[in-house]
Design an enzyme around this catalytic site. Structure first.
Site, PDB file in Angstrom:
ATOM      1  N   ARG A   1      -1.939  -6.199  -8.223  1.00 54.62           N
ATOM      2  CA  ARG A   1      -0.855  -7.132  -7.891  1.00 54.62           C
ATOM      3  C   ARG A   1      -0.714  -8.191  -8.975  1.00 54.62           C
ATOM      4  O   ARG A   1       0.337  -8.361  -9.552  1.00 54.62           O
ATOM      5  CB  ARG A   1      -1.161  -7.851  -6.567  1.00 54.62           C
TER       6      ARG A   1
ATOM      7  N   LYS B   1     -18.969  -5.301   8.628  1.00 54.31           N
ATOM      8  CA  LYS B   1     -17.844  -6.237   8.521  1.00 54.31           C
ATOM      9  C   LYS B   1     -16.862  -5.996   9.667  1.00 54.31           C
ATOM     10  O   LYS B   1     -16.295  -4.906   9.777  1.00 54.31           O
ATOM     11  CB  LYS B   1     -17.142  -5.981   7.170  1.00 54.31           C
TER      12      LYS B   1
ATOM     13  N   HIS C   1       0.836  -1.211   0.000  1.00 53.15           N
ATOM     14  CA  HIS C   1       0.000   0.000   0.000  1.00 53.15           C
ATOM     15  C   HIS C   1       0.870   1.261   0.000  1.00 53.15           C
ATOM     16  O   HIS C   1       0.589   2.224  -0.719  1.00 53.15           O
ATOM     17  CB  HIS C   1      -0.869   0.055   1.265  1.00 53.15           C
TER      18      HIS C   1
ATOM     19  N   SER D   1      -2.866  -7.532   3.077  1.00 57.75           N
ATOM     20  CA  SER D   1      -3.161  -7.456   4.510  1.00 57.75           C
ATOM     21  C   SER D   1      -3.477  -8.850   5.050  1.00 57.75           C
ATOM     22  O   SER D   1      -3.080  -9.187   6.166  1.00 57.75           O
ATOM     23  CB  SER D   1      -4.347  -6.519   4.763  1.00 57.75           C
TER      24      SER D   1
HETATM   25  P1  ADP Z   1      -9.852  -3.371  -0.560  1.00 58.14           P
HETATM   26  O1  ADP Z   1     -10.583  -4.116   0.515  1.00 58.14           O
HETATM   27  O2  ADP Z   1     -10.557  -2.134  -1.007  1.00 58.14           O
HETATM   28  O3  ADP Z   1      -9.384  -4.213  -1.698  1.00 58.14           O
HETATM   29  P2  ADP Z   1      -7.126  -3.282   0.403  1.00 58.14           P
HETATM   30  O4  ADP Z   1      -6.662  -2.571   1.625  1.00 58.14           O
HETATM   31  O5  ADP Z   1      -7.006  -4.773   0.401  1.00 58.14           O
HETATM   32  O6  ADP Z   1      -8.609  -2.776   0.188  1.00 58.14           O
HETATM   33  O7  ADP Z   1      -6.356  -2.725  -0.880  1.00 58.14           O
HETATM   34  C1  ADP Z   1      -6.493  -1.408  -1.321  1.00 58.14           C
HETATM   35  C2  ADP Z   1      -5.908  -1.298  -2.717  1.00 58.14           C
HETATM   36  O8  ADP Z   1      -4.504  -1.519  -2.678  1.00 58.14           O
HETATM   37  C3  ADP Z   1      -6.465  -2.303  -3.718  1.00 58.14           C
HETATM   38  O9  ADP Z   1      -6.565  -1.684  -4.984  1.00 58.14           O
HETATM   39  C4  ADP Z   1      -5.414  -3.390  -3.747  1.00 58.14           C
HETATM   40  O10 ADP Z   1      -5.410  -4.104  -4.987  1.00 58.14           O
HETATM   41  C5  ADP Z   1      -4.159  -2.557  -3.585  1.00 58.14           C
HETATM   42  N1  ADP Z   1      -3.036  -3.311  -3.038  1.00 58.14           N
HETATM   43  C6  ADP Z   1      -2.939  -3.925  -1.842  1.00 58.14           C
HETATM   44  N2  ADP Z   1      -1.751  -4.526  -1.676  1.00 58.14           N
HETATM   45  C7  ADP Z   1      -1.057  -4.297  -2.834  1.00 58.14           C
HETATM   46  C8  ADP Z   1       0.246  -4.693  -3.320  1.00 58.14           C
HETATM   47  N3  ADP Z   1       1.055  -5.447  -2.587  1.00 58.14           N
HETATM   48  N4  ADP Z   1       0.602  -4.265  -4.545  1.00 58.14           N
HETATM   49  C9  ADP Z   1      -0.250  -3.533  -5.303  1.00 58.14           C
HETATM   50  N5  ADP Z   1      -1.471  -3.140  -4.916  1.00 58.14           N
HETATM   51  C10 ADP Z   1      -1.882  -3.516  -3.697  1.00 58.14           C
END
Ligand code: ADP
Length: 158
Positions: free
Chosen positions: A90, A41, A17, A128
């Protein structure tokens, strides 16, 4: 002024992130990283804890603001005069969901565009949920999360 919103769960924020956020902060004038609050949630961390850990992790990024919101991302973006939504990609597996999300948002408000960014290869696999899985099994996540998150997780384990 180009204002971008980086919305997500950030439960907790990871180096993946942070890398996306850093890249976005170099491209846009202002970036608001916004934790989506979902009352139905139950997360690992509360929205307040997530915001707090993000604030500690982005202190060196002067054009980044940290906030939380509930409801539609697009409404939140309009309220903050943002023209751009940032999302990270990703793997191909992210693509279908992210594509649908961006098209739904675009159907709701065509003025707001989604921009996809990728991370450095070494952060690409980090999510995460992977962090929580490693941590809950006693593993070391210090390379994958900002130091504030690592400290918080170490305390939480004690
Ligand atoms: P959500 O529940 O909205 O998917 P996340 O916190 O899991 O929220 O992720 C927020 C954004 O960051 C999403 O677009 C996700 O694909 C991106 N993201 C998370 N980890 C990575 C990573 N390691 N590399 C690239 N993008 C990431």
């Amino acid at each position: 002024m180009k204002i971008a919103i980086y919305p997500g769960s950030f439960d907790p924020i990871t180096m993946g992130h942070l890398d996306i956020l850093r890249n976005a902060s170099e491209i846009f004038d202002k970036v608001i990283i916004a934790v989506a609050h979902n009352a139905s949630k139950k997360g690992f961390l509360t929205t307040e804890q997530r915001v707090e850990l993000i604030k500690k992790s982005v202190q060196d990024l002067s054009n980044v603001e940290v906030d939380s919101f509930s409801g539609l991302t697009i409404e939140y973006a309009k309220k903050h005069n943002a023209q751009i939504l940032i999302r990270g990609l990703r793997a191909v597996s992210d693509f279908e969901y992210e594509m649908q999300l961006s098209q739904a948002n675009s159907a709701l408000c065509s003025d707001i565009k989604t921009v996809f960014l990728t991370t450095k290869p070494e952060y690409n696999f980090i999510s995460s949920s992977t962090i929580k899985e490693i941590w809950s099994n006693g593993g070391d996540v210090s390379k994958f999360v900002p130091s504030a998150v690592n400290e918080y997780l170490l305390q939480k384990r004690d």
